[in-house]
Design a protein around this motif. Sequence first.
Motif, PDB file in Angstrom:
ATOM      1  N   THR A   1       4.208   0.977  -6.984  1.00 16.15           N
ATOM      2  CA  THR A   1       3.169   1.950  -6.643  1.00 16.15           C
ATOM      3  C   THR A   1       3.246   3.107  -7.628  1.00 16.15           C
ATOM      4  O   THR A   1       3.784   4.170  -7.313  1.00 16.15           O
TER       5      THR A   1
ATOM      6  N   THR B   1       4.983   4.037   0.673  1.00 19.66           N
ATOM      7  CA  THR B   1       6.062   3.559  -0.206  1.00 19.66           C
ATOM      8  C   THR B   1       7.042   4.656  -0.611  1.00 19.66           C
ATOM      9  O   THR B   1       7.818   4.472  -1.548  1.00 19.66           O
TER      10      THR B   1
ATOM     11  N   GLN C   1      13.905  -3.943  -1.188  1.00 22.13           N
ATOM     12  CA  GLN C   1      12.479  -4.227  -0.992  1.00 22.13           C
ATOM     13  C   GLN C   1      11.684  -2.917  -1.020  1.00 22.13           C
ATOM     14  O   GLN C   1      10.599  -2.848  -1.596  1.00 22.13           O
ATOM     15  N   ASP C   2      12.258  -1.874  -0.409  1.00 23.46           N
ATOM     16  CA  ASP C   2      11.612  -0.560  -0.427  1.00 23.46           C
ATOM     17  C   ASP C   2      11.621   0.036  -1.832  1.00 23.46           C
ATOM     18  O   ASP C   2      10.657   0.696  -2.240  1.00 23.46           O
TER      19      ASP C   2
ATOM     20  N   PHE D   1       0.717  -2.354  -6.568  1.00 24.98           N
ATOM     21  CA  PHE D   1       0.334  -2.185  -5.168  1.00 24.98           C
ATOM     22  C   PHE D   1      -0.949  -1.365  -5.042  1.00 24.98           C
ATOM     23  O   PHE D   1      -1.715  -1.537  -4.105  1.00 24.98           O
TER      24      PHE D   1
ATOM     25  N   HIS E   1      -1.002   5.362  -0.227  1.00 27.44           N
ATOM     26  CA  HIS E   1      -0.007   4.545  -0.940  1.00 27.44           C
ATOM     27  C   HIS E   1       1.339   5.272  -0.985  1.00 27.44           C
ATOM     28  O   HIS E   1       2.382   4.680  -0.715  1.00 27.44           O
TER      29      HIS E   1
ATOM     30  N   SER F   1       8.815  -1.619  -3.585  1.00 28.23           N
ATOM     31  CA  SER F   1       7.515  -1.088  -3.152  1.00 28.23           C
ATOM     32  C   SER F   1       7.209   0.221  -3.862  1.00 28.23           C
ATOM     33  O   SER F   1       6.072   0.462  -4.286  1.00 28.23           O
ATOM     34  N   ASN F   2       8.224   1.065  -4.006  1.00 22.11           N
ATOM     35  CA  ASN F   2       8.020   2.340  -4.687  1.00 22.11           C
ATOM     36  C   ASN F   2       7.699   2.113  -6.167  1.00 22.11           C
ATOM     37  O   ASN F   2       6.785   2.729  -6.715  1.00 22.11           O
TER      38      ASN F   2
END
Length: 179
Positions: free
Chosen positions: A66, A79, A58-59, A7, A75, A62-63
């Motif tokens: 990143t 996230t 999904q979260d 990301f 960022h 994202s973490n």
Amino acid sequence: KGFSSTFTGERRHKGDRIFEALGATDELSSAIGLAGEFSSEKGHTFVDQLHKVQCMLQDVGSNIATPLSSAREAHRKRTSFSEKPILELEQWIDSYSEQLPPLRAFILPSGGRSSAALHFSRAVCRRAERCVVPLVQAGEADPNVAKYLNRLSDYLFVLARYAAMKEGKEEKIYIKPEP
């Protein structure tokens, strides 16, 4: 050429442990989706919780996508992963556990399609957790992500037992084979 982007825009080899963790998390969401479909067919009221878990995954992804070593403040803010979903899982675990008979033996993944699919999801969750822990230890992912996956596997175990009980299905217990 065997590379993909995080990301943060960093290019890493597809075999990087970040992508391994992302793949395991995606597989977990798919397994939970299947368990949710089987559970929905049986009219289980916890299906909405499973959908919420998929959204949380999904979260989680994202973490993981990143890495903190290359993340700018924007960022990290976008996230970040809080402790709130972990506490919610613990409440759900307590709620279902109170309704279950005590566990007196090792149980095998069983108890009908809903229960077996939840047990399978639990096993996938444990693998996802094993993929995330090294990222946390390396300072690349938020420790709450690993904690969430740890509590999620417990939730899925309790939920599998609950589904079997609600459906009147027998949980098969481990019996040591004769030598």
